[in-house]
Design a protein around this motif. Structure first.
Motif, PDB file in Angstrom:
ATOM      1  N   GLY A 245      41.922 105.295  68.622  1.00 43.71           N
ATOM      2  CA  GLY A 245      40.487 105.545  68.519  1.00 43.71           C
ATOM      3  C   GLY A 245      39.701 105.343  69.796  1.00 43.71           C
ATOM      4  N   ILE A 246      40.349 105.413  70.934  1.00 48.55           N
ATOM      5  CA  ILE A 246      39.678 105.232  72.217  1.00 48.55           C
ATOM      6  C   ILE A 246      39.487 106.600  72.868  1.00 48.55           C
TER       7      ILE A 246
ATOM      8  N   VAL B  59      42.676 110.418  87.388  1.00 52.32           N
ATOM      9  CA  VAL B  59      41.806 109.280  87.117  1.00 52.32           C
ATOM     10  C   VAL B  59      41.399 109.443  85.660  1.00 52.32           C
ATOM     11  N   VAL B  60      41.491 108.371  84.896  1.00 45.27           N
ATOM     12  CA  VAL B  60      41.161 108.439  83.470  1.00 45.27           C
ATOM     13  C   VAL B  60      40.144 107.356  83.131  1.00 45.27           C
ATOM     14  N   ARG B  61      39.126 107.749  82.386  1.00 47.64           N
ATOM     15  CA  ARG B  61      38.147 106.784  81.869  1.00 47.64           C
ATOM     16  C   ARG B  61      38.385 106.647  80.364  1.00 47.64           C
ATOM     17  N   TYR B  62      38.580 105.418  79.944  1.00 52.00           N
ATOM     18  CA  TYR B  62      38.794 105.085  78.535  1.00 52.00           C
ATOM     19  C   TYR B  62      37.536 104.400  78.010  1.00 52.00           C
ATOM     20  N   THR B  63      37.059 104.829  76.828  1.00 57.18           N
ATOM     21  CA  THR B  63      35.853 104.239  76.243  1.00 57.18           C
ATOM     22  C   THR B  63      36.127 103.869  74.788  1.00 57.18           C
TER      23      THR B  63
ATOM     24  N   CYS C 197      54.562 109.379  83.747  1.00 62.36           N
ATOM     25  CA  CYS C 197      54.960 108.880  82.422  1.00 62.36           C
ATOM     26  C   CYS C 197      53.940 107.885  81.882  1.00 62.36           C
ATOM     27  N   ARG C 198      53.456 107.005  82.748  1.00 70.44           N
ATOM     28  CA  ARG C 198      52.457 106.010  82.325  1.00 70.44           C
ATOM     29  C   ARG C 198      51.174 106.692  81.862  1.00 70.44           C
ATOM     30  N   LEU C 199      50.750 107.730  82.580  1.00 73.76           N
ATOM     31  CA  LEU C 199      49.546 108.471  82.191  1.00 73.76           C
ATOM     32  C   LEU C 199      49.696 109.062  80.794  1.00 73.76           C
ATOM     33  N   GLU C 200      50.776 109.762  80.563  1.00 74.48           N
ATOM     34  CA  GLU C 200      50.971 110.393  79.255  1.00 74.48           C
ATOM     35  C   GLU C 200      51.040 109.334  78.145  1.00 74.48           C
ATOM     36  N   GLU C 201      51.739 108.231  78.386  1.00 81.68           N
ATOM     37  CA  GLU C 201      51.834 107.164  77.386  1.00 81.68           C
ATOM     38  C   GLU C 201      50.478 106.507  77.139  1.00 81.68           C
ATOM     39  N   ASP C 202      49.743 106.212  78.208  1.00 86.46           N
ATOM     40  CA  ASP C 202      48.436 105.554  78.060  1.00 86.46           C
ATOM     41  C   ASP C 202      47.443 106.421  77.296  1.00 86.46           C
ATOM     42  N   VAL C 203      47.407 107.705  77.613  1.00 87.83           N
ATOM     43  CA  VAL C 203      46.480 108.611  76.936  1.00 87.83           C
ATOM     44  C   VAL C 203      46.840 108.720  75.457  1.00 87.83           C
TER      45      VAL C 203
END
Length: 84
Positions: free
Chosen positions: A61-62, A20-24, A48-54
């Protein structure tokens, strides 16, 4: 230069979930402008989506907070950012 943070929390395993990832995102005044959470399934596509999104979030800058039952070194891209 703005600082972008990444935090990693190892949590208890939940069946079927990879992370679970929280982006701010913050506005120029330093106040939170947008917050979202994303759930990633424990399968190759979401890995793969997790690594790309992070990576995309951090390069833009998020701030990123990741919670997963896996050790951080299970994720090579995330580990590279944590070691910076």
């Amino acid at each position: 230069m703005e600082l972008t943070t990444i935090t990693y929390y190892q949590v208890s395993y939940v069946e079927g979930f990879l992370a679970v990832v929280r982006y701010t995102a913050y506005n120029p005044d330093g106040l939170p402008e947008a917050i979202c959470e994303d759930f990633y399934r424990d399968d190759p596509d979401d890995f793969c989506r997790l690594e790309e999104d992070v990576e995309k979030a951090l390069l833009n800058g998020i701030d990123t907070s990741i919670m997963s039952a896996y050790e951080q070194d299970y994720f090579p891209v995330i580990t590279a950012f944590l070691q910076l």
